[in-house]
Design a protein around this motif. Structure first.
Motif, PDB file in Angstrom:
ATOM      1  N   THR A   1     -21.306   9.437 -22.960  1.00  0.00           N
ATOM      2  CA  THR A   1     -19.912   9.721 -22.639  1.00  0.00           C
ATOM      3  C   THR A   1     -19.742   9.810 -21.132  1.00  0.00           C
ATOM      4  OG1 THR A   1     -20.147  12.130 -22.682  1.00  0.00           O
ATOM      5  CG2 THR A   1     -19.577  11.054 -24.773  1.00  0.00           C
ATOM      6  N   ALA A   2     -18.500   9.753 -20.710  1.00  0.00           N
ATOM      7  CA  ALA A   2     -18.141   9.987 -19.316  1.00  0.00           C
ATOM      8  C   ALA A   2     -16.989  10.978 -19.279  1.00  0.00           C
ATOM      9  CB  ALA A   2     -17.741   8.686 -18.634  1.00  0.00           C
ATOM     10  N   THR A   3     -16.869  11.688 -18.184  1.00  0.00           N
ATOM     11  CA  THR A   3     -15.721  12.553 -17.961  1.00  0.00           C
ATOM     12  C   THR A   3     -14.842  11.925 -16.891  1.00  0.00           C
ATOM     13  OG1 THR A   3     -16.949  14.550 -18.572  1.00  0.00           O
ATOM     14  CG2 THR A   3     -14.955  14.855 -17.265  1.00  0.00           C
TER      15      THR A   3
ATOM     16  N   LEU B   1     -18.596   3.236 -19.192  1.00  0.00           N
ATOM     17  CA  LEU B   1     -19.995   3.631 -19.374  1.00  0.00           C
ATOM     18  C   LEU B   1     -20.926   2.631 -18.714  1.00  0.00           C
ATOM     19  CD1 LEU B   1     -20.008   4.917 -23.070  1.00  0.00           C
ATOM     20  CD2 LEU B   1     -19.603   6.201 -20.959  1.00  0.00           C
ATOM     21  N   ASP B   2     -20.572   1.355 -18.770  1.00  0.00           N
ATOM     22  CA  ASP B   2     -21.372   0.337 -18.087  1.00  0.00           C
ATOM     23  C   ASP B   2     -21.334   0.535 -16.575  1.00  0.00           C
ATOM     24  OD1 ASP B   2     -22.253  -0.921 -20.379  1.00  0.00           O
ATOM     25  OD2 ASP B   2     -20.648  -2.414 -20.386  1.00  0.00           O
TER      26      ASP B   2
ATOM     27  N   THR C   1     -15.396   7.319 -23.994  1.00  0.00           N
ATOM     28  CA  THR C   1     -16.501   6.457 -24.431  1.00  0.00           C
ATOM     29  C   THR C   1     -16.147   4.991 -24.196  1.00  0.00           C
ATOM     30  OG1 THR C   1     -15.630   6.504 -26.703  1.00  0.00           O
ATOM     31  CG2 THR C   1     -17.387   8.079 -26.166  1.00  0.00           C
ATOM     32  N   ALA C   2     -15.243   4.741 -23.264  1.00  0.00           N
ATOM     33  CA  ALA C   2     -14.852   3.357 -22.959  1.00  0.00           C
ATOM     34  C   ALA C   2     -16.069   2.571 -22.474  1.00  0.00           C
ATOM     35  CB  ALA C   2     -13.755   3.346 -21.907  1.00  0.00           C
TER      36      ALA C   2
ATOM     37  N   ALA D   1     -14.657   9.694 -11.941  1.00  0.00           N
ATOM     38  CA  ALA D   1     -15.363   9.753 -13.225  1.00  0.00           C
ATOM     39  C   ALA D   1     -16.850   9.940 -12.982  1.00  0.00           C
ATOM     40  CB  ALA D   1     -15.119   8.483 -14.028  1.00  0.00           C
ATOM     41  N   PHE D   2     -17.516  10.593 -13.927  1.00  0.00           N
ATOM     42  CA  PHE D   2     -18.961  10.778 -13.841  1.00  0.00           C
ATOM     43  C   PHE D   2     -19.554  10.754 -15.244  1.00  0.00           C
ATOM     44  CE2 PHE D   2     -16.931  14.917 -13.867  1.00  0.00           C
ATOM     45  CZ  PHE D   2     -17.631  15.629 -14.813  1.00  0.00           C
ATOM     46  N   ALA D   3     -20.818  10.349 -15.316  1.00  0.00           N
ATOM     47  CA  ALA D   3     -21.523  10.242 -16.591  1.00  0.00           C
ATOM     48  C   ALA D   3     -22.011  11.607 -17.054  1.00  0.00           C
ATOM     49  CB  ALA D   3     -22.712   9.297 -16.447  1.00  0.00           C
TER      50      ALA D   3
END
Length: 208
Positions: A133-135, A121-122, A116-117, A71-73
């Protein structure tokens, strides 16, 4: 063009070792590379076509959630958010990592979704900055790719650096764009310099 080349005649098949190196999950050496990764190109698509865009961050900005998932921001860019919109239509995604100074690439192909969990995100925040958001990428294929293209380009050599004054600046390009279309506008030299100064500051300091 009407001729259809016989690719199997032109190219030898990949070796058994190369085929064996294409995995459906991350293993230890992939994770070691991801810990130091600072840049990759992201490819997405939809029924409208394909899109490729750059992504960068501090070492390890792409997080390994498990051997099958990274995952990435998403951080501010030009606000076209083309990649995010594409993932709403087509979950296919590809990532090509470059490692400055090294003659090797890392490639990930998979399925992506926008999240957007809050917990994610934290986890992906940088200092006090929290992404919108994150992917999240579910891995289909991961492989290391030889760096012959790097040497053909001379990418990491000092001589490969472009002189800043050798190409049109952002201000010059904006002035040229303003002169196009149905309502052309003339941007003067002072405005060109203002645009250049604003861009130079923003691209270095307005990162989040």
């Amino acid at each position: 063009m009407t001729d259809q080349p016989d690719l199997d005649q032109l190219y030898a098949p990949p070796s058994e070792m190369i085929q064996k190196a294409v995995l459906d999950r991350l293993v230890d050496f992939h994770m070691e590379y991801l810990k130091v990764a600072t840049f990759f190109c992201l490819a997405t698509g939809s029924e409208r076509g394909l899109d490729a865009s750059p992504r960068g961050g501090p070492a390890g900005f792409v997080h390994v959630l498990d051997p099958h998932t990274v995952a990435f921001a998403d951080w501010p860019g030009n606000n076209r958010i083309e990649s995010l919109r594409n993932l709403e239509r087509d979950e296919r995604i590809a990532m090509l990592f470059l490692f400055p100074g090294l003659e090797i690439f890392l490639r990930i192909n998979g399925r992506g979704r926008v999240s957007t969990a809050v917990e994610l995100l934290d986890e992906l925040r940088e200092n006090e900055r929290r992404p919108k958001t994150a992917t999240v990428v579910r891995i289909d294929e991961v492989l290391l790719h030889c760096g012959k293209a790097i040497n053909r380009a001379g990418l990491w050599s000092e001589g490969a650096r472009s002189e800043r004054g050798a190409l049109p600046t952002v201000g010059r390009m904006m002035a040229a764009l303003a002169r196009m279309g149905d309502a052309p506008t003339e941007i003067g030299e002072a405005q060109v310099e203002e645009i250049n100064a604003h861009y130079d500051h923003a691209v270095r300091h307005d990162l989040y």
